[in-house]
Design a protein around this motif. Structure first.
Motif, PDB file in Angstrom:
ATOM      1  N   LEU A 182       0.846  -1.193   0.000  1.00  0.00           N
ATOM      2  CA  LEU A 182       0.000   0.000   0.000  1.00  0.00           C
ATOM      3  C   LEU A 182       0.883   1.245   0.000  1.00  0.00           C
ATOM      4  O   LEU A 182       1.956   1.245   0.594  1.00  0.00           O
ATOM      5  N   PHE A 183       0.399   2.311  -0.652  1.00  0.00           N
ATOM      6  CA  PHE A 183       1.151   3.549  -0.674  1.00  0.00           C
ATOM      7  C   PHE A 183       1.041   4.195   0.703  1.00  0.00           C
ATOM      8  O   PHE A 183      -0.060   4.529   1.151  1.00  0.00           O
ATOM      9  N   PRO A 184       2.175   4.366   1.396  1.00  0.00           N
ATOM     10  CA  PRO A 184       2.116   4.789   2.805  1.00  0.00           C
ATOM     11  C   PRO A 184       1.546   6.186   3.001  1.00  0.00           C
ATOM     12  O   PRO A 184       1.043   6.502   4.073  1.00  0.00           O
ATOM     13  N   ASN A 185       1.618   7.009   1.949  1.00  0.00           N
ATOM     14  CA  ASN A 185       1.150   8.388   2.094  1.00  0.00           C
ATOM     15  C   ASN A 185      -0.333   8.542   1.784  1.00  0.00           C
ATOM     16  O   ASN A 185      -0.847   9.644   1.761  1.00  0.00           O
ATOM     17  N   MET A 186      -1.021   7.444   1.515  1.00  0.00           N
ATOM     18  CA  MET A 186      -2.438   7.527   1.165  1.00  0.00           C
ATOM     19  C   MET A 186      -3.267   6.686   2.133  1.00  0.00           C
ATOM     20  O   MET A 186      -2.827   5.653   2.609  1.00  0.00           O
ATOM     21  N   ARG A 230      -0.132   2.360   7.909  1.00  0.00           N
ATOM     22  CA  ARG A 230       0.552   2.057   9.173  1.00  0.00           C
ATOM     23  C   ARG A 230      -0.427   1.843  10.319  1.00  0.00           C
ATOM     24  O   ARG A 230      -0.054   1.329  11.369  1.00  0.00           O
ATOM     25  N   GLN A 231      -1.675   2.285  10.110  1.00  0.00           N
ATOM     26  CA  GLN A 231      -2.681   2.119  11.167  1.00  0.00           C
ATOM     27  C   GLN A 231      -3.523   0.867  10.970  1.00  0.00           C
ATOM     28  O   GLN A 231      -4.512   0.670  11.659  1.00  0.00           O
ATOM     29  N   GLU A 233     -10.543   5.716   6.134  1.00  0.00           N
ATOM     30  CA  GLU A 233      -9.708   6.904   6.347  1.00  0.00           C
ATOM     31  C   GLU A 233      -8.369   6.575   6.988  1.00  0.00           C
ATOM     32  O   GLU A 233      -7.575   7.457   7.275  1.00  0.00           O
ATOM     33  N   PHE A 267      -6.616   4.948  -6.359  1.00  0.00           N
ATOM     34  CA  PHE A 267      -5.424   5.300  -7.135  1.00  0.00           C
ATOM     35  C   PHE A 267      -5.576   5.018  -8.638  1.00  0.00           C
ATOM     36  O   PHE A 267      -5.378   5.895  -9.466  1.00  0.00           O
ATOM     37  N   TYR A 285      -4.551   5.214   7.479  1.00  0.00           N
ATOM     38  CA  TYR A 285      -3.323   5.063   6.711  1.00  0.00           C
ATOM     39  C   TYR A 285      -2.801   3.640   6.900  1.00  0.00           C
ATOM     40  O   TYR A 285      -3.095   2.999   7.918  1.00  0.00           O
ATOM     41  N   ARG A 326      -7.909  -2.699  -3.848  1.00  0.00           N
ATOM     42  CA  ARG A 326      -7.230  -1.806  -4.787  1.00  0.00           C
ATOM     43  C   ARG A 326      -7.008  -2.505  -6.131  1.00  0.00           C
ATOM     44  O   ARG A 326      -7.188  -1.916  -7.193  1.00  0.00           O
TER      45      ARG A 326
END
Ligand SMILES: Nc1ncnc2c1ncn2[C@@H]1O[C@H](COP(=O)(O)OP(=O)(O)O)[C@@H](O)[C@H]1O
Ligand SMILES: [Mg+2]
Lengths: 277, 356
Positions: B86-90, B132-133, B128, B98, B130, B146
């Protein structure tokens, strides 16, 4: 016997520990004095002599600010610093991305190249660069030549910062995921890699700003009146103004550091906020 | 929905042959697993289909059309990676959107579809968050959502569950299968876990050293392994070297016992050496009554180890023909202890013979 021996050795250890702490404090004080005394003297000096004037201690600062030379050299340095940031990012971000993604074998080579500017003194660099740049008279005689040289000085800082940022993400998998979802390589760079390198780009760029603003040797040798050259020239004849200027440039550098800190933290805060929503 | 054909895929890395003229047909809507040990070429095969690797020779056809000329970003295949991707900034939702963003789908359509997909993978409340969560399992669910966003022709999964806890793995593989059936999407699933492959697939292709050893339904591959590799890789198996007693009578001699095989094809000659394969669950053990020597089995032996596996207990027995492993119901196994003398018998029809 053991019962007696234990407390004694304990005591001795505690005593030793206490002495150690005393030494800690001593050395911390020495270090702080080493940094603070010159700073304090500088500040003191820059405020001195203004008692005869009406500007309550800021006299030399006001004199400096009024000097058109100050403004032109300061803006020249800001401009050069920003150009250096632009050029070095345009050069290094795609390079670092490409090397990490497609040419991982070149990584050790780049690691080595990126520390060369530390090994080669600026004076050697300029001796080599002058004959190289001289034929290009249209750029050689203009201050715009400086960013092209400073890029070399920025290389270790920016490249290392980008390198660390790229190592922290699984670039191969993320790029493949992005391609799999229909993105071109350029799209991947812009949409996936840049946002995740934000921190690295910002911290590398701020160090680059500091280099661009502070470099003296080369701009002086090439006779460009950048901010550090201006400070040096003032210092030759006007000691108070030079002190005030030094304070100003110190504040500037601190400003950059704080900016670095806040921007770095800003990224994390926005992620945390995104989470709570 | 689309069919996928791999024809004579060959790929070498230096002197390592990763794919050795691999052929595979996957029908539209079918769920096929590529099963094999680490390094057998599963990932390479999948990456050739996805466009991240290019075979030295061979073809990849999707609905009959060669796709090898297309770059990965034009192939319209959904891929779920082994590593977290997964894209960490999204956020989860931004990750799912995406591909639709790249196709410039309108914002409202994008977010509607993304939320539907997150709902499908059971994560509508984490939209909502990220990456990492999210837990590992949740991240792979989002990765699946995705991959499905653009309704890809083919879904490719490369050991998507290998980094997860055993329990999450079982739960998630069932969910992958449910979603696959619901959408009817053609799926290639790579795994080294035979239980995973057997439990979710329409067909399982067992790979070894870059080629397919056997392909068939999970039951076929399990009960009728065609090669010794398949017999030993899929499930646990007892092996014994035996000699053919009578080719016409389909009998072999295993130590003191003579066994009749119930296979249809028995292409051996008298005196041939063959290998006998026997699943532990097809072995039965008998105890003698009141301390007497048990009788009625093929041969006797002594219990050397007892391993409780939950519903079944695995019992190893040392016999005159070597060690034999039996899976008993745990209730049955309670009567046994280490060193118990037991008789060993075999369920009729359970024996397979393959050329040694
Ligand atoms: N990029 C590569 N470079 C060199 N060798 C590779 C590369 N990718 C795979 N291989 C080799 O090819 C063989 C098959 O690898 P792979 O397809 O990853 O196996 P699997 O996914 O079944 O574990 C292995 O021997 C592996 O070492
Ligand atoms: Mg693999």
């Amino acid at each position: 016997m053991a019962a007696i021996a234990v407390p004694t050795s304990n005591k001795r250890r505690r005593g030793g520990h206490g002495r150690l702490q005393l030494w800690h404090v001593f050395w911390i004080i020495v270090a702080v004095l080493y940094f603070v005394v010159p700073l304090y003297s500088l500040l003191q000096f820059s405020f001195e002599g203004s008692v005869n004037h009406h500007s309550a201690g800021f006299h030399w600062f006001l004199t400096v600010f009024d000097d058109p030379q100050f403004r032109s050299s300061f803006w020249l340095s800001v401009q050069i610093a920003l150009e250096t940031v632009l050029v070095s990012n345009l050069l290094l971000v795609p390079t670092a991305f490409w090397i990490h993604l497609k040419l991982p074998k070149l990584r050790p080579v780049m690691d080595f190249v990126s520390i060369l500017p530390f090994v080669v003194p600026p004076i050697v660099l300029i001796v080599g660069l002058v004959p190289f740049l001289q034929p290009f008279t249209f750029i050689y005689s203009r201050p715009e030549v400086l960013p092209l040289i400073y890029v070399v000085f920025a290389l270790p800082f920016l490249y290392r910062s980008l390198d660390a940022g790229l190592r922290a993400i699984d670039l191969k998998t993320l790029s493949e995921a992005s391609a799999n979802l229909g993105s071109s390589t350029l799209g991947t760079l812009v949409r996936v890699v840049l946002p995740n390198l934000r921190q690295s780009i910002i911290s590398g760029s701020l160090l680059t700003v500091a280099i661009g603003m502070g470099e003296f040797t080369i701009s002086s040798l090439l006779s460009f009146n950048t901010f550090p050259v201006y400070i040096f020239n003032i210092g030759q004849s006007q000691a108070y103004e030079a002190a005030a200027l030094s304070v100003i440039s110190l504040l500037l550098i601190w400003g950059i550091m704080i900016g670095l800190f806040l921007l770095g933290r800003g990224g994390r805060t926005s992620i945390a906020l995104g989470a709570t929503r | 929905m689309a069919s996928v054909e791999l024809q004579g895929l060959h790929k070498e890395f230096g002197n390592v042959v990763a794919l050795d003229d691999l052929d595979l047909d996957v029908a539209a809507g079918e769920f096929v697993s590529l099963l094999g040990p680490s390094g057998c070429g599963k990932t390479t095969a999948l990456r050739c289909v996805a466009g991240f690797e290019f075979p030295d020779s061979g073809e990849v056809l999707v609905d009959g059309k060669d796709v090898l000329g297309l770059p990965a970003n034009k192939r319209n295949m959904g891929m779920v990676f082994q590593a977290y991707s997964l894209f960490p900034n999204m956020t989860a939702q931004q990750n799912v959107e995406f591909s639709m963003k790249i196709r410039r789908r309108p914002r409202s359509e994008r977010s509607k579809r993304a939320l539907e997909l997150l709902e499908l993978v059971g994560l509508s409340r984490q939209a909502e968050r990220y990456p990492r969560q999210l837990s590992g399992g949740q991240q792979q669910r989002v990765a699946l959502a995705r991959a499905l966003a653009l309704e890809p022709a083919v879904l490719l999964l490369d050991e998507p569950l290998s980094a997860l806890d055993a329990k999450v793995r079982v739960q998630l593989r069932e969910e992958v299968r449910r979603i696959q059936l619901e959408l009817g999407i053609t799926t290639l699933y790579v795994t080294h876990d035979q239980e995973e492959a057997l439990s979710v697939s329409d067909r399982v292709a067992v790979l070894s050293e870059g080629r397919i050893e056997q392909i068939g339904t999970p039951a076929e591959v399990y009960t009728h392994p065609k090669t010794s590799f398949v017999a030993s890789f899929v499930g646990t198996v007892n092996r014994a070297e035996v000699t053919v007693l009578s080719a016409s009578g389909k009998t072999v001699r295993w130590g003191p016992a003579v066994l009749k095989l119930e296979t249809e094809a028995f292409a051996y000659h008298d005196g041939d050496a063959v290998t006998l394969y026997l699943r532990p669950e097809d072995v039965t053990l008998g105890l003698g009554r009141n301390g007497t020597i048990p009788s009625g089995g093929l041969f006797n032996g002594r219990v050397t180890s007892i391993t409780f596996l939950g519903p079944v207990t695995r019992v190893s027995v040392r016999t005159e023909v070597g060690p034999v492993v039996a899976d008993l119901s745990s209730a049955e196994a309670l009567e046994l202890s280490i060193d118990s003398e037991v008789s060993v018998d075999v369920a009729p029809g359970a024996l397979r013979a393959l050329a040694s």
